[in-house]
Design an enzyme around this catalytic site. Sequence first.
Site, PDB file in Angstrom:
ATOM      1  CB  CYS A  67      -0.938   0.003   1.201  1.00  7.99           C
ATOM      2  SG  CYS A  67      -0.071   0.012   2.776  1.00  7.99           S
TER       3      CYS A  67
ATOM      4  CG  ASP B 142      -0.345   3.350   3.899  1.00  8.78           C
ATOM      5  OD1 ASP B 142      -0.274   4.006   2.846  1.00  8.78           O
ATOM      6  OD2 ASP B 142      -1.420   2.992   4.402  1.00  8.78           O
TER       7      ASP B 142
ATOM      8  CB  CYS C  45      -4.868   3.937   5.144  1.00  9.33           C
ATOM      9  SG  CYS C  45      -4.583   2.693   6.403  1.00  9.33           S
TER      10      CYS C  45
ATOM     11  CB  CYS D  47      -3.474  -0.575   9.029  1.00 11.07           C
ATOM     12  SG  CYS D  47      -4.339  -0.731   7.456  1.00 11.07           S
TER      13      CYS D  47
HETATM   14 FE1  FES Z   1      -1.655  -0.027   4.256  1.00  7.50          FE
HETATM   15 FE2  FES Z   1      -3.383   0.899   5.928  1.00  7.50          FE
HETATM   16  S1  FES Z   1      -3.728   0.466   3.829  1.00  7.50           S
HETATM   17  S2  FES Z   1      -1.292   0.634   6.250  1.00  7.50           S
END
Ligand code: FES
Length: 125
Positions: free
Chosen positions: A34, A36, A59, A103
């Site tokens: 993702c 992040d 996110c 996450c």
């Molecule tokens: Fe990857 Fe939340 S979508 S950390």
Amino acid sequence: MLYSEKVMDHFTNPRNVGTIEDADGIGEVGNAKCGDIMRIYIKVKDEIIDDVKFETFGCGSAIASSSMATELVKGKPLKEALKLTNKAVAEALDGLPQHKLHCSVLAEEAIRAAINDYYDKKGTE
Ligand code: FES
């Protein structure tokens, strides 16, 4: 509803946001899928997490997870903080949707990375 009230609360009003300039340990982790990124700063006194702050570029669930994780380890001995699991973070948030569980894994990893960084700097195992 997709997200619990606690997730929404920690997402819209995250605790312990920011950096610690003279941090004793910094942990940075990311999720390649993702994209992040989460960074955790800790200040240690007598083997206890005296202060903790986070920066999360990601996110809403990642922000809520880091906020909750910092709350869970603040004031705790390092040894106890090392045992923080993503499950404990997700549970404290009253659950996360299945596809958002990774996450909370980031939060677990970032806390552990910050503590390991502290140990590295101190030169202990
Ligand atoms: Fe990857 Fe939340 S979508 S950390």
